[in-house]
Enzyme design. Structure first.
Site, mmCIF file in Angstrom:
data_model
loop_
_atom_site.group_PDB
_atom_site.id
_atom_site.type_symbol
_atom_site.label_atom_id
_atom_site.label_comp_id
_atom_site.label_asym_id
_atom_site.label_seq_id
_atom_site.Cartn_x
_atom_site.Cartn_y
_atom_site.Cartn_z
ATOM 1 N N TRP A 87 35.302 43.310 52.415
ATOM 2 C CA TRP A 87 35.754 43.933 53.657
ATOM 3 C C TRP A 87 35.894 42.879 54.759
ATOM 4 O O TRP A 87 35.138 42.844 55.739
ATOM 5 C CB TRP A 87 34.770 45.029 54.074
ATOM 6 C CG TRP A 87 34.666 46.156 53.071
ATOM 7 C CD1 TRP A 87 35.586 46.523 52.143
ATOM 8 C CD2 TRP A 87 33.552 47.053 52.910
ATOM 9 N NE1 TRP A 87 35.116 47.593 51.412
ATOM 10 C CE2 TRP A 87 33.885 47.941 51.866
ATOM 11 C CE3 TRP A 87 32.320 47.198 53.573
ATOM 12 C CZ2 TRP A 87 33.017 48.962 51.446
ATOM 13 C CZ3 TRP A 87 31.460 48.212 53.159
ATOM 14 C CH2 TRP A 87 31.818 49.081 52.117
ATOM 15 N N ASP A 125 41.956 38.846 44.640
ATOM 16 C CA ASP A 125 41.758 40.291 44.627
ATOM 17 C C ASP A 125 43.085 41.037 44.811
ATOM 18 O O ASP A 125 44.023 40.515 45.425
ATOM 19 C CB ASP A 125 40.829 40.630 45.812
ATOM 20 C CG ASP A 125 40.290 42.052 45.768
ATOM 21 O OD1 ASP A 125 39.622 42.388 44.783
ATOM 22 O OD2 ASP A 125 40.535 42.810 46.732
ATOM 23 N N GLU A 180 43.571 39.508 39.974
ATOM 24 C CA GLU A 180 43.161 40.835 39.530
ATOM 25 C C GLU A 180 44.360 41.770 39.652
ATOM 26 O O GLU A 180 44.771 42.123 40.753
ATOM 27 C CB GLU A 180 42.013 41.371 40.392
ATOM 28 C CG GLU A 180 41.544 42.734 39.930
ATOM 29 C CD GLU A 180 41.223 43.726 41.044
ATOM 30 O OE1 GLU A 180 40.560 44.721 40.768
ATOM 31 O OE2 GLU A 180 41.654 43.510 42.206
ATOM 32 N N ASP A 228 33.527 46.228 39.103
ATOM 33 C CA ASP A 228 34.271 47.473 39.331
ATOM 34 C C ASP A 228 34.152 48.465 38.181
ATOM 35 O O ASP A 228 34.533 49.629 38.346
ATOM 36 C CB ASP A 228 35.765 47.177 39.532
ATOM 37 C CG ASP A 228 36.046 46.467 40.844
ATOM 38 O OD1 ASP A 228 35.236 46.597 41.778
ATOM 39 O OD2 ASP A 228 37.086 45.781 40.924
HETATM 40 C C1 ABC Z 1 33.689 51.707 47.909
HETATM 41 C C2 ABC Z 1 32.365 52.154 47.347
HETATM 42 C C3 ABC Z 1 32.574 52.951 46.081
HETATM 43 C C4 ABC Z 1 33.464 54.119 46.376
HETATM 44 C C5 ABC Z 1 34.768 53.615 46.950
HETATM 45 C C6 ABC Z 1 35.662 54.765 47.363
HETATM 46 O O1 ABC Z 1 34.519 52.817 48.108
HETATM 47 O O2 ABC Z 1 31.551 51.017 47.090
HETATM 48 O O3 ABC Z 1 31.330 53.337 45.562
HETATM 49 O O4 ABC Z 1 33.697 54.819 45.180
HETATM 50 C C7 ABC Z 1 35.581 46.825 47.340
HETATM 51 C C8 ABC Z 1 34.136 47.075 46.969
HETATM 52 C C9 ABC Z 1 33.942 48.510 46.502
HETATM 53 C C10 ABC Z 1 34.487 49.489 47.522
HETATM 54 C C11 ABC Z 1 35.964 49.141 47.769
HETATM 55 C C12 ABC Z 1 36.643 50.069 48.756
HETATM 56 O O5 ABC Z 1 36.051 47.811 48.258
HETATM 57 O O6 ABC Z 1 33.781 46.176 45.935
HETATM 58 O O7 ABC Z 1 32.568 48.742 46.279
HETATM 59 O O8 ABC Z 1 34.328 50.798 47.022
HETATM 60 O O9 ABC Z 1 36.054 49.994 49.998
HETATM 61 C C13 ABC Z 1 39.306 45.147 43.842
HETATM 62 C C14 ABC Z 1 37.893 44.551 43.753
HETATM 63 C C15 ABC Z 1 36.890 45.564 44.257
HETATM 64 C C16 ABC Z 1 37.112 45.733 45.749
HETATM 65 C C17 ABC Z 1 38.523 45.856 46.109
HETATM 66 C C18 ABC Z 1 38.857 46.064 47.497
HETATM 67 C C19 ABC Z 1 39.539 45.593 45.225
HETATM 68 O O10 ABC Z 1 37.655 44.055 42.480
HETATM 69 O O11 ABC Z 1 35.559 45.221 44.014
HETATM 70 O O12 ABC Z 1 36.364 46.919 46.172
HETATM 71 O O13 ABC Z 1 38.819 44.753 48.075
HETATM 72 C C20 ABC Z 1 42.168 49.659 42.690
HETATM 73 C C21 ABC Z 1 42.783 48.294 42.981
HETATM 74 C C22 ABC Z 1 41.875 47.147 42.563
HETATM 75 C C23 ABC Z 1 40.473 47.322 43.177
HETATM 76 C C24 ABC Z 1 39.946 48.676 42.709
HETATM 77 C C25 ABC Z 1 38.554 48.956 43.244
HETATM 78 O O14 ABC Z 1 40.834 49.705 43.165
HETATM 79 O O15 ABC Z 1 44.026 48.193 42.319
HETATM 80 O O16 ABC Z 1 42.433 45.949 43.013
HETATM 81 N N1 ABC Z 1 39.567 46.212 42.852
HETATM 82 C C26 ABC Z 1 43.636 52.903 38.707
HETATM 83 C C27 ABC Z 1 44.663 52.082 39.479
HETATM 84 C C28 ABC Z 1 44.025 50.811 40.005
HETATM 85 C C29 ABC Z 1 42.815 51.138 40.849
HETATM 86 C C30 ABC Z 1 41.845 51.949 39.999
HETATM 87 C C31 ABC Z 1 40.592 52.322 40.756
HETATM 88 O O17 ABC Z 1 42.498 53.139 39.520
HETATM 89 O O18 ABC Z 1 45.744 51.775 38.649
HETATM 90 O O19 ABC Z 1 44.936 50.090 40.787
HETATM 91 O O20 ABC Z 1 42.193 49.915 41.283
HETATM 92 O O21 ABC Z 1 40.908 53.082 41.837
HETATM 93 C C32 ABC Z 1 42.619 53.923 33.782
HETATM 94 C C33 ABC Z 1 41.487 53.997 34.784
HETATM 95 C C34 ABC Z 1 42.040 53.897 36.187
HETATM 96 C C35 ABC Z 1 42.800 52.601 36.292
HETATM 97 C C36 ABC Z 1 43.891 52.539 35.241
HETATM 98 C C37 ABC Z 1 44.629 51.225 35.265
HETATM 99 O O22 ABC Z 1 43.372 52.745 33.950
HETATM 100 O O23 ABC Z 1 40.699 55.137 34.625
HETATM 101 O O24 ABC Z 1 40.985 53.939 37.145
HETATM 102 O O25 ABC Z 1 43.254 52.141 37.542
HETATM 103 O O26 ABC Z 1 42.142 53.960 32.460
#
Ligand code: ABC
Ligand code: CA
Length: 483
Positions: free
Chosen positions: A82, A210, A234, A302
């Protein structure tokens, strides 16, 4: 360092806040409260022996820049994603000197430093925990302090809509991730200058980038060039074709397309191993550098840890072994070697220090053997990191035989409950071994000799994997099976 210098590396991924505190204290760390637990750069520096003794020669640390310091709807910014000010450091992890010390300590051991960075978004916390996007104070964000530096607010609802993926916002109304206007050329220039400076300031060897798919693809080549070091992105997708496109604009990607079939394949004896074979083939064909630069992983911050899915130690060891016998760069997420079982975020971000960095855990030994086997294979074959792995036709549904000369990996998902020793026969028609050649399974140091035609029968014990190397290859590395 260059992509070619990274090929042979093996990466240990950690969250700075959760790896080790500066002193020998052991602060409590309740993952569910999502707060800083006290890990620091000094803590990492003090425990480099632990990482290096397992055979890792690169460390990927979580993001280093200043983050929002408020308590948010999702806790504190202990993970570092963040960003509030890209030109300041997150002081929770220590000082600039501490980070520089870590960097030089790594380098003096011949190890590389990989830093995680974010371009896609910045964060300003909505006031009083409201969900009012209109009320965001952009003035708190540096150096992009005005609303017009960001794309107009919209939520990403349809991941099939690439424009929305790139220009709408991640997060939610309680904690919106303000989406940087990466179409604006002034902003592009600022980010390119920033990354150049960051790499130089801390002597960074590689970057984990990221949210790569959330920024237009053509942003990346100039950014990567400006960074001047290896970039691995990523792209969170299970689609090989979609992901392949990003290997044209940065050096490499994390191997998410294999992650999904991999965890499915080894989560139970019912898993489908052939999906791993198919995905590998597609990656070798469509990624710019085949699979040679992909970052292979079974866990990260994640995804639920693998042992939250199964604790069958035979399955666990097979799945980990895969990472080290294939093309590409293995990545181990901290805590995996200690058998951690945390499921989804935030439970998969446990503090490591309660284990006292125990090197007696059998998985620590397993990982150490795997790193050593990979290094031994590289010494025996100077083209190892550009020799594509291949699969011999599956002996049966539960077995995968991977050949990457001189190494052969024998994986199975029959699981630990198949207590009986089973004999697997690799026919001579595959030409994996020379007639009469002696090979060692480096995971138990047992030797087997191929028959006169080069066929090999090995005993698989309770579902355990095997990593075979010719006895003749071992002489070059003193750490393997007592040679
Ligand atoms: C926070 C809380 C969590 C809460 C969430 C809503 O808010 O901690 O407990 O659930 C950072 C933090 C997190 C934080 C987030 C948001 O910020 O580490 O703790 O979560 O505030 C990167 C990093 C990740 C980071 C961020 C943001 C990005 O590695 O640690 O999070 O800087 C998307 C993004 C991906 C991102 C991920 C978290 O979200 O594309 O870059 N990771 C589908 C989509 C994906 C998506 C994913 C999850 O859902 O295609 O794009 O990722 O939302 C299926 C799966 C799906 C999957 C598809 C491909 O395949 O079931 O989930 O992806 O099989
Ligand atoms: Ca974006």
């Amino acid at each position: 360092a260059t992509p070619d210098q990274w090929r042979s590396r093996s990466i240990y991924q950690l969250l700075t806040d959760r790896f080790a505190p500066s002193d020998n204290s052991s602060p409590t760390c309740d993952t569910t409260t999502r707060k800083y637990c006290g890990g620091t750069y000094k803590g990492i520096t003090n425990h480099l022996d632990y990482i290096q003794n397992m055979g890792f020669d690169a460390v990927w640390i979580s993001p280093i820049v200043e983050n929002v310091d408020n308590e948010t709807a999702y806790g504190e910014a202990y993970h570092g994603y963040w960003t509030q000010d890209i030109n300041k450091l997150n002081t929770h992890f220590g000082s600039q000197d501490d980070l520089n010390e870590l960097s030089s300590a790594l380098h003096s051991r011949g190890m590389y430093l990989m830093v995680d960075i974010v371009v896609n978004h910045f964060v300003s916390v909505p006031p009083n925990d409201s969900d009012n996007i209109q009320a965001l104070d952009y003035g708190l964000i540096k150096p992009f302090s005005s609303e017009s530096d960001y794309h107009p607010y919209c939520e990403i609802t349809d991941y099939e809509n690439q424009t929305a993926v790139e220009q709408c916002w991640l997060g939610d109304k309680k904690l919106p991730l303000a989406d940087l206007d990466t179409e604006n050329l002034d902003i592009v220039k600022t980010m390119n200058d920033w990354i150049k400076g960051l790499v130089k300031s801390y002597n960074v060897d590689g970057l984990r980038i990221d949210t790569v798919k959330h920024v237009r693809r053509h942003f990346w080549p100039a950014f990567a060039e400006s960074a001047g070091v290896f970039t691995i992105g990523e792209v969170l997708s299970d689609n090989t074709t979609y992901t392949a496109a990003y290997t044209e604009v940065i050096d490499s990607v994390l191997d998410y397309p294999t992650y999904f079939p991999l965890t499915e394949a080894f989560k139970s004896p019912e898993g489908n191993l052939s999906a791993v074979v198919e995905t590998t083939g597609r990656i070798q064909k469509t990624f710019k550098n085949g699979a040679f630069l992909t970052g292979s992983f079974l866990e990260n911050h994640d995804q639920p840890r693998f042992q939250s899915v199964t604790q069958d130690q035979a399955l666990v060891r097979n799945a980990i072994t895969w990472l080290f016998v294939k093309d590409g760069i293995p990545i181990l997420y901290y805590g995996q070697e200690q058998g951690y079982t945390g499921a989804s975020d935030p439970n998969n971000r446990e503090a490591l220090w309660p284990t006292a960095f125990d090197t007696k855990n059998p998985l620590v030994g397993h990982v150490k053997s795997l790193n050593a086997a990979r290094k031994t294979a590289m010494l025996a074959n100077s083209n190892y990191t550009s020799t594509p792995m291949s699969f011999i036709p599956q002996l049966d549904k539960a077995t995968l035989v991977i050949s990457k000369p001189p190494l052969v990996g024998l994986l199975t998902n029959v699981g630990n409950s198949s207590k009986a020793k089973t004999t697997w026969t690799i026919p001579s028609s595959n030409a994996l071994f020379k007639g009469g050649e002696s090979v060692v399974n480096i995971l138990n140091c047992e030797t087997t000799t191929a028959d006169a035609d080069g066929g090999l029968s090995v005993q698989v014990d309770a579902g355990m994997p095997q990593v075979l190397l010719p006895v003749s290859a071992l002489g070059k590395n003193g750490t393997l099976c007592g040679t």
